[in-house]
Write an enzyme that holds these catalytic residues in place. Structure first.
Site, PDB file in Angstrom:
ATOM      1  N   GLU A  81       0.794  -1.267  -0.050  1.00 47.18           N
ATOM      2  CA  GLU A  81       0.066  -0.087   0.191  1.00 47.18           C
ATOM      3  C   GLU A  81       0.966   1.188   0.034  1.00 47.18           C
ATOM      4  O   GLU A  81       0.474   2.214  -0.758  1.00 47.18           O
ATOM      5  CB  GLU A  81      -1.104   0.197   1.054  1.00 47.18           C
ATOM      6  CG  GLU A  81      -2.113  -0.877   0.981  1.00 47.18           C
ATOM      7  CD  GLU A  81      -1.686  -2.382   1.613  1.00 47.18           C
ATOM      8  OE1 GLU A  81      -0.094  -2.342   2.045  1.00 47.18           O
ATOM      9  OE2 GLU A  81      -2.465  -3.289   1.437  1.00 47.18           O
TER      10      GLU A  81
ATOM     11  N   PRO B 166      11.200 -14.002   0.050  1.00 48.43           N
ATOM     12  CA  PRO B 166      10.248 -14.332   1.077  1.00 48.43           C
ATOM     13  C   PRO B 166       9.365 -12.693   1.329  1.00 48.43           C
ATOM     14  O   PRO B 166      10.049 -11.822   0.951  1.00 48.43           O
ATOM     15  CB  PRO B 166      10.891 -14.758   2.277  1.00 48.43           C
ATOM     16  CG  PRO B 166      12.282 -14.251   2.217  1.00 48.43           C
ATOM     17  CD  PRO B 166      12.552 -14.377   0.818  1.00 48.43           C
ATOM     18  N   ARG B 167       8.275 -13.276   1.205  1.00 51.56           N
ATOM     19  CA  ARG B 167       7.361 -12.061   1.688  1.00 51.56           C
ATOM     20  C   ARG B 167       7.881 -11.216   2.871  1.00 51.56           C
ATOM     21  O   ARG B 167       7.755  -9.870   2.882  1.00 51.56           O
ATOM     22  CB  ARG B 167       5.793 -12.238   1.658  1.00 51.56           C
ATOM     23  CG  ARG B 167       4.966 -11.117   2.226  1.00 51.56           C
ATOM     24  CD  ARG B 167       4.837  -9.953   1.131  1.00 51.56           C
ATOM     25  NE  ARG B 167       3.861  -9.108   1.504  1.00 51.56           N
ATOM     26  CZ  ARG B 167       3.788  -8.015   1.070  1.00 51.56           C
ATOM     27  NH1 ARG B 167       4.589  -7.586  -0.125  1.00 51.56           N
ATOM     28  NH2 ARG B 167       2.907  -7.150   1.181  1.00 51.56           N
TER      29      ARG B 167
ATOM     30  N   GLU C 194       3.278  -7.061 -10.955  1.00 48.27           N
ATOM     31  CA  GLU C 194       4.537  -6.585 -10.758  1.00 48.27           C
ATOM     32  C   GLU C 194       5.573  -7.146 -12.047  1.00 48.27           C
ATOM     33  O   GLU C 194       6.346  -6.592 -12.705  1.00 48.27           O
ATOM     34  CB  GLU C 194       5.226  -6.709  -9.422  1.00 48.27           C
ATOM     35  CG  GLU C 194       4.684  -5.812  -8.520  1.00 48.27           C
ATOM     36  CD  GLU C 194       5.270  -5.612  -7.238  1.00 48.27           C
ATOM     37  OE1 GLU C 194       6.019  -6.723  -6.855  1.00 48.27           O
ATOM     38  OE2 GLU C 194       5.321  -4.616  -6.453  1.00 48.27           O
TER      39      GLU C 194
END
Length: 432
Positions: free
Chosen positions: A60, A274-275, A346
């Site tokens: 965001e 990784p996130r 993306e």
């Protein structure tokens, strides 16, 4: 009143758990600010209107960059406050918004004393929530102070819509506090309308994340990352398989697919991002158990090592978009497990047809765009992931064609930042 009582009680008795939650992840900076026990440092910004934008985390916050650029062009005298709910998001916000002159701090937990203290200190005239951030105590307190309230990039999944409908009588009072809601997709627009939002307050503007993808293009950085991944070898460039924004339970599948792909492509490089970068140490141990030697990305990026191992573990934030540009094949995580997915647009913006799992309910709008263009590739496990990736590696012309079509599918959706900025500017000027 019941919500205020319950939230106050939760704050009084639940703070030890909140502290443990942060410290168990190696964090803690946000503890006192989010509880409202420590005000943000420095004086709040001047300017008129004073606009407060809030995004819970990294996605965001990055999406808000083009929005702030547009707002600054329309309202050159405005002051900006940007808040986040996570420490990772805070780092990204500082990196992107401090150079723009914004005031960056944490968002308080939805506790009556915390939100009142922040509102009295920051004194916003307009508050803008990014996506589906709904905090009743904050909204009620801000509304009482005359703050104009907006939600942009608003989204509402089918599952949330069904849940919200059961409590429509209660939620209508909350939604009525918003002076403007800008939906990110036609589906979200229709679902929000069915919740009873007044037609003159609900707008279909498109999604900020489209604009952010185009504004974030940096081919020089992509070339730099590509060189770092290839290392010092004088041999032909190694193909790069990027597994991005992965969540627990997905890395084992990615590694199984990678081992299958190394049979036809022995030099294949795995980039595992990784996130949550704080999981890098755990994933490093997983790679070692699987016999896959690796580098930490920060070591390559800082020039301390040259890439020689078959895997790179990404332990930084803010680099993923450029890494997509340096990859040949990309899988987007959060989609093999029922998390809801991550932003599959993306890789598309960087010319890669993304691979993803079946759980994309948080990014259904993105999936529809790509699948309508015939460029989305769903996988279900290691076998199908390896098969889809090998097909793209075996057929570079097909891969380039799909990538070009993916980029072209995004072009008609540009302009959301300008449309949303104009609506927010109307609120700051006393408009509807």
């Amino acid at each position: 009143m019941l919500y205020k009582i319950v939230s106050s009680f939760a704050g009084l008795v639940g703070w030890p758990y909140f502290y443990w939650h942060l410290r168990s992840r190696g964090r803690g900076e946000s503890f006192l600010p989010r509880l409202g026990l420590k005000l943000p440092p420095g004086a709040p910004p001047g300017g008129t209107p004073r606009i407060w934008l809030h995004g819970v985390s990294v996605g965001e916050i990055l999406a808000a960059v083009p929005l702030v650029h547009e707002l600054q062009a329309i309202l050159p005298r405005a002051g900006f406050i940007v808040t986040t709910g996570t420490e990772t998001g805070q780092a990204v916000a500082r990196q992107n918004f401090l150079p723009l002159g914004a005031y960056v701090c944490y968002f308080p937990l939805d506790l009556p004393w915390a939100v009142n203290r922040y509102l009295d200190y920051l004194r916003p005239q307009v508050f803008v929530a990014l996506e589906s951030e709904i905090w009743p105590n904050f909204l009620w307190a801000a509304h009482r102070r005359g703050v104009r309230l907006a939600m942009v990039n608003a989204r509402l999944s089918d599952r949330s819509f069904q849940r919200f409908r059961r409590y429509a009588g209660y939620l209508s009072d909350i939604f009525d506090k918003y002076d403007m809601v800008a939906a990110g997709s036609p589906g979200d627009y229709h679902r929000l309308g069915k919740l009873g939002l007044a037609p003159d307050r609900l707008h279909l503007t498109g999604n900020l994340k489209y604009d952010r993808l185009f504004k974030a293009q940096d081919q020089a950085r992509v070339q730099e990352f590509r060189a770092l991944l290839q290392g010092a070898s004088g041999e032909a460039p190694a193909p790069v398989f990027l597994a991005a924004s992965t969540h627990p339970g997905e890395e084992e599948t990615v590694l199984a697919a990678y081992q299958k792909l190394r049979v036809p492509y022995p030099a294949l490089l795995l980039v595992l991002a990784p996130r949550h970068p704080e999981r890098a140490s755990d994933l490093g141990r997983l790679l070692s158990r699987k016999g896959v030697a690796h580098h930490l990305w920060i070591r390559l990026k800082d020039g301390h090592e040259t890439r020689r191992q078959p895997a790179v573990l990404v332990d930084t934030i803010g680099d993923l978009f450029s890494l997509y540009g340096a990859a040949d094949v990309a899988f987007v995580g959060g989609s093999l497990v029922p998390h809801g997915g991550q932003n599959i647009l993306e890789p598309a913006a960087q010319g890669l047809p993304p691979l993803y799992g079946p759980h994309l309910h948080n990014f259904r709008w993105a999936r529809e765009i790509l699948e309508e263009a015939g460029v989305g590739i769903q996988v279900s496990g290691a076998e199908s992931m390896a098969g889809a990736a090998q097909d793209l590696l075996d057929n570079p012309e097909k891969r380039r064609d799909l990538g070009a079509r993916a980029q072209a599918a995004l072009a008609p959706h540009r302009g959301a930042a300008r449309r949303q900025a104009e609506l927010i500017a109307g609120l700051g000027a006393g408009g509807p």
